[in-house]
Design an enzyme around this catalytic site. Structure first.
Site, mmCIF file in Angstrom:
data_model
loop_
_atom_site.group_PDB
_atom_site.id
_atom_site.type_symbol
_atom_site.label_atom_id
_atom_site.label_comp_id
_atom_site.label_asym_id
_atom_site.label_seq_id
_atom_site.Cartn_x
_atom_site.Cartn_y
_atom_site.Cartn_z
ATOM 1 N N ASP A 246 2.001 -8.106 -11.497
ATOM 2 C CA ASP A 246 1.666 -7.631 -10.027
ATOM 3 C C ASP A 246 2.564 -6.354 -9.838
ATOM 4 O OD1 ASP A 246 0.332 -7.813 -7.515
ATOM 5 O OD2 ASP A 246 2.359 -8.173 -6.775
ATOM 6 N N GLU B 31 -0.924 -4.547 -13.552
ATOM 7 C CA GLU B 31 -1.765 -3.984 -12.186
ATOM 8 C C GLU B 31 -1.018 -2.730 -11.967
ATOM 9 O OE1 GLU B 31 -2.439 -4.343 -7.564
ATOM 10 O OE2 GLU B 31 -0.575 -5.033 -8.544
#
EC number: 2.4.1.18
Length: 722
Positions: free
Chosen positions: A401, A454
Site C-alpha cells: 500500500d 499500489e
C-alpha cells in the site's frame, strides 16, 4: 552477601535496572552462593533445593534472600506463600538469554529474516534437574529505555515483578518467564529516560485481544496442520506474470457482517470459486485499532486481526482457498503506522520505528508516523514481517500500500515541510533501498509469490528487476488507466466522442510496467458512490454501462482486480459498517444485478480459458489495434494475441446507438462469437447476433479481410479466430 547496594536496589525497585539478572537468581560468593528473588505481596518464600525447603530471609521491598554453602549452581524452585495461595515456581533469573550473539549481530545489521522467532513472545521448554520448565521467552527492541518489564494478568500488571535485562548495545531487552502459557495477555512496561512509564503492546505479538482491547496475547506454537503442499509446489505456474490473474478484493469484516474466518472459509471461498476469480485479496488483515481505517493503520504487524478469529482460523481460511484453487493476496502496509500511545509510536519514549524529524517521520494528512527506512532494525522488522505472512500463513502475494508516499520525500508536503536527500533531490533513497530489499528477499525465498505495488506516479522501473536498478515488484496497479477509464465512462455517450483520447491513451504506456487494472475499494468510498452510480442514464443503461466497462477491462492488456460488490453492480457506496448490498440481487430491478453477476462470472470463465487474453499481457506482441481512432462512433476494436498465435477480437461500442453493418479490418477470415454483453441472459437487449461470422477478402483498415458485424448500443463482443 545478602546486601544489595543502594543504587542497584533503587533502580531495581523502580524498574530502571539494565541487568536484574546480576542481582536476582543464583550467584557465587566468597563463602558459597546466594539466591535472591523478588516476590511482590508474598508473606513467605521458601527455597526448594536438594529436596528440602529453606526459608528465605526478607530484606525489604519484597526481596527474599537465601545464603548457601553450594559453590556450583544447583537447580531449585521457589515456594511462594501468599495470604490466600501458595505457588511453586522456577526462577526466571537463572536462565541464559534466549537470543544468541549471532541473533544480535543479524538484528543490528538488519538481516535477521526470522525475527519473529527471537523477538516477541515465544513459548519454549527447558530440561532441568527438577524436571521440565515450560514458559515464554519475551524479547523487545527498546534501545533508549531506562528499564523494561513484562506485565500481564500473571503479575497483576505490576512492572516490578518481571524486569527484563538489556542485551548489550543491541537495544534488546529479554526475559524468560516460567509458567507463562499460550493465551496469557501481556504488554511491555517501558520506563523512559525522562522517568515516565508507558505500557506498550508487543510489536511482534503473534496474537492480540480483539479491539478495543489493546493487549498482546502469547500465541504459542500453531496447532494447524496445512493441507496445501501440492498448491505451494505448483504455485509458480499460477502466479506467473503470463498466467491469468483475476482478483476479488475483500474487506473481511463487511463481505457479510458478523462473519469470522471460519464462516468465510466456507461461504467466501465457495462464492469466489463460483464467480470464477483466480485470486482473492484481503484488505489488511493485520491487527488495527480503528475499524474505520479498514486495516491501513496497523498496530500489530505480526497478528491477524482478532476481530474475526484466531491465527489458526486465519490459516484455515487461506488453506481453504488453496484447496479450492484460489490464490490469496494480502494488503501490506509498510509505509506508515498510527500514533496510538500504546503501540509503535515513540516506542521507548523516543522515535524508534519512525524517523525522528517530523519532516520525514510524519504523514500529517493521514495523522500517522512514517517508518525510518534507513534504520537497520526498522528495515529488519518490516522485511521479516513480509516473510512472516508468507511462511506462517502461506500467503501467495503482498499488495504493498501507498508506495508513492514512500518514494517521494515531498509527498503531500508543502515547501519547508520536507528534507531533500543527500543529493538534494526529492527521492527517498532509504525507501527505495528498502523496497528493493524486500522484493529481492521475498522473490529469493518464495519465487512463486507476487509483490504488487499500489504506486500512482510515473516512477520508472517499479516492476523492473532489482538487478537492473528497478524496485523489483511483480506487478503494479495501473492507476492512470483506472482514472481515465472511469472519467470516460461517467460521461453521457453523446459527449464521449470529444474524449476519445482518454479511453485510448492507456495503450501509449501499457507495456512500460507489468500492470494490474484495478477497480478497488478506493473507487467506491469517500463520496465517490459506486461504479453503478457513475454510469449515466437509467437502470438499463447503468447495467449496460457496467457490463461494457468490465468487458473492456478484461480484454485490455493487464491483470484484473474488482472490489467486492462491484461484480453485481452494487448500487450504494461501500461502508465497512455494514454488509455489501446483497439485497440488490433480490426485489425490484434485481434482474440487472443478477445479469451483471452472470456476465462477470462468464468473463472470468472465458478469460481463464483464452490464453490470448493473458499470456502476452506484458509485450506489444500481445495487442493489435484494429479501430483506435473511430471517435465518431465511439468504437474500439483490437485483437489480443496469445503466445501460440491464437486471436481474440474485442469490439466495444461505447455509444448509445446501435451500429448496424459496421465494417472493420481483420487478419483472419473466420470468427466465432464467444461473448456478447448485450445478451438477454445478462439482462441486455438481446439483439440477435450470429455465432459465426466470415470476413470478406477485401483490404480494410490495413488488413487483408473486412468483417461486417452489428454492434448493439453500449456493448462488448469478443470473437475468437477459428
Amino acid at each position: 552477601m545478602t546486601h544489595i547496594n543502594q543504587d542497584d536496589r533503587t533502580r531495581l525497585v523502580h524498574c530502571r535496572h539494565h541487568a536484574p539478572h546480576d542481582i536476582y537468581g543464583w550467584h557465587p560468593t566468597t563463602s558459597g552462593s546466594v539466591v535472591r528473588t523478588r516476590q511482590l505481596g508474598a508473606e513467605r518464600v521458601e527455597l526448594l533445593i536438594h529436596g528440602s525447603y529453606v526459608d528465605m530471609t526478607p530484606i525489604g521491598d519484597d526481596i527474599f534472600v537465601a545464603e548457601l554453602e553450594d559453590t556450583y549452581a544447583p537447580d531449585y524452585r521457589f515456594n511462594v506463600r501468599y495470604p490466600e495461595a501458595t505457588s511453586l515456581v522456577a526462577d526466571p533469573y537463572r536462565f541464559l538469554p534466549t537470543l544468541g550473539e549471532f541473533d544480535l549481530y543479524l538484528i543490528s545489521e538488519g538481516r535477521h529474516e526470522r525475527l519473529w522467532e527471537v523477538l516477541g513472545a515465544n513459548t519454549r521448554s527447558y530440561e532441568t534437574e527438577l524436571g521440565t520448565v515450560s514458559g515464554t521467552s519475551f524479547a523487545v527492541w527498546a534501545p533508549n529505555a531506562a528499564g523494561v518489564a513484562v506485565i500481564g494478568d500473571f503479575c497483576a500488571w505490576n512492572p516490578n515483578q518481571y524486569p527484563m535485562r538489556s542485551l548489550g548495545s543491541s537495544g534488546i531487552w529479554e526475559l524468560f518467564i516460567p509458567g507463562i502459557e499460550a493465551g496469557e495477555s501481556y504488554k511491555f512496561a517501558i520506563h523512559t529516560q525522562e522517568g515516565h512509564r508507558i505500557d506498550k503492546a508487543d510489536p511482534l505479538a503473534k496474537a492480540t485481544k480483539a479491539p478495543p482491547e489493546t493487549v498482546s496475547v502469547v500465541a504459542g506454537e500453531s496447532a494447524y496442520e496445512w493441507g496445501d503442499a501440492e498448491w505451494l509446489s505448483t504455485r509458480d505456474e499460477r502466479n506467473n506474470i503470463d498466467a491469468p490473474v483475476s482478483v476479488y478484493e475483500v474487506h473481511l469484516g463487511s463481505w457479510k457482517m458478523g462473519y469470522g474466518y471460519r464462516d468465510l472459509a466456507k461461504e467466501l471461498v465457495d462464492y469466489v470459486v463460483d464467480n470464477g476469480f483466480t485470486h482473492v485479496e484481503f484488505m489488511p488483515p493485520a491487527e488495527h485499532p480503528f475499524g474505520g481505517s479498514w486495516g491501513y493503520q496497523v498496530s500489530g504487524y505480526y497478528a491477524p486481526s482478532a476481530r474475526w478469529g484466531t491465527p489458526d482460523e486465519f490459516r484455515a481460511l487461506v488453506d481453504a482457498f488453496h484447496a479450492a484453487g484460489v490464490g490469496v493476496i494480502v494488503d501490506w502496509v509498510p509505509a506508515h503506522f498510527p500514533k496510538d500511545d500504546w503501540a509503535l509510536a515513540r516506542f521507548d519514549g523516543t522515535a524508534c520505528y519512525e524517523h525522528p524529524d517530523w519532516r520525514r517521520g510524519e504523514q500529517k494528512d493521514w495523522g500517522t508516523y512514517v517508518f525510518n527506512f534507513g534504520r537497520n532494525e526498522v528495515r529488519n522488522f518490516l522485511v521479516a514481517n513480509a516473510l512472516y505472512w508468507l511462511e506462517e500463513f502461506h500467503i501467495d502475494g503482498l499488495r504493498v500500500d501507498a508506495v508513492a508516499s514512500m518514494l517521494y520525500l515531498d509527498y503531500s508536503r508543502n515547501d519547508g515541510e520536507w528534507l531533500p536527500n543527500e543529493f538534494g533531490g526529492r527521492e527517498n533513497l532509504d525507501a527505495v533501498r528498502f523496497l528493493q530489499e524486500v522484493n529481492a528477499t521475498v522473490h529469493r525465498e518464495h519465487p512463486g509469490v507476487l509483490t504488487i505495488a499500489e504506486e500512482s506516479t510515473s516512477w520508472p522501473g517499479v516492476t523492473a528487476l532489482t538487478s537492473d536498478n528497478g524496485l523489483g515488484f511483480s506487478m503494479k496497479w495501473n492507476m492512470g488507466w483506472m482514472n481515465d477509464t472511469l472519467e470516460y465512462f461517467k460521461l453521457d455517450p453523446i459527449h464521449r466522442s470529444y474524449h476519445h483520447n482518454e479511453i485510448t491513451f492507456s495503450m501509449v504506456y501499457a507495456f512500460s510496467e507489468k500492470y494490474i487494472l484495478p477497480f478497488s475499494h478506493d473507487e467506491v468510498v469517500h463520496g465517490k458512490g459506486s461504479l453503478w452510480g457513475r454510469m449515466p442514464g437509467d437502470d438499463w443503461n447503468k447495467a449496460a454501462g457496467l457490463r461494457t466497462l468490465f468487458g473492456y477491462m478484461y480484454s485490455h492488456p493487464g491483470k484484473n482486480l474488482m472490489f467486492m460488490g462491484q461484480e453485481f453492480g452494487q448500487t450504494g457506496e461501500w461502508s465497512e459498517a455494514y454488509s455489501i448490498d446483497w439485497s440488490n440481487l433480490e426485489g425490484w430491478g434485481h434482474e440487472f444485478h443478477v445479469g451483471i453477476q452472470s456476465f462477470v462470472r462468464d468473463l472470468n470463465k472465458l478469460y481463464r480459458a483464452e490464453p490470448a487474453l493473458f499470456s502476452q499481457d506484458n509485450t506489444p506482441a500481445g495487442f493489435q489495434w484494429i479501430k483506435g481512432d473511430d471517435y465518431e462512433h465511439n468504437v474500439l476494436a483490437f485483437i489480443r494475441w496469445s503466445d501460440e498465435g491464437e486471436a481474440v477480437l474485442a469490439v466495444i461500442n461505447l455509444s448509445g446507438a446501435t451500429h448496424t453493418s459496421y465494417t472493420l479490418g481483420v487478419p483472419r477470415k473466420d470468427w466465432e462469437l464467444i461473448l456478447n454483453s448485450d445478451d438477454g441472459a445478462y439482462a441486455g437487449a438481446g439483439n440477435p447476433l450470429p455465432t459465426k461470422v466470415t470476413a470478406a477478402e477485401q483490404e480494410w483498415d490495413g488488413q487483408e479481410n473486412a468483417l461486417t458485424i452489428d454492434l448493439p448500443a453500449m456493448s462488448v463482443q469478443w470473437y475468437k479466430a477459428v
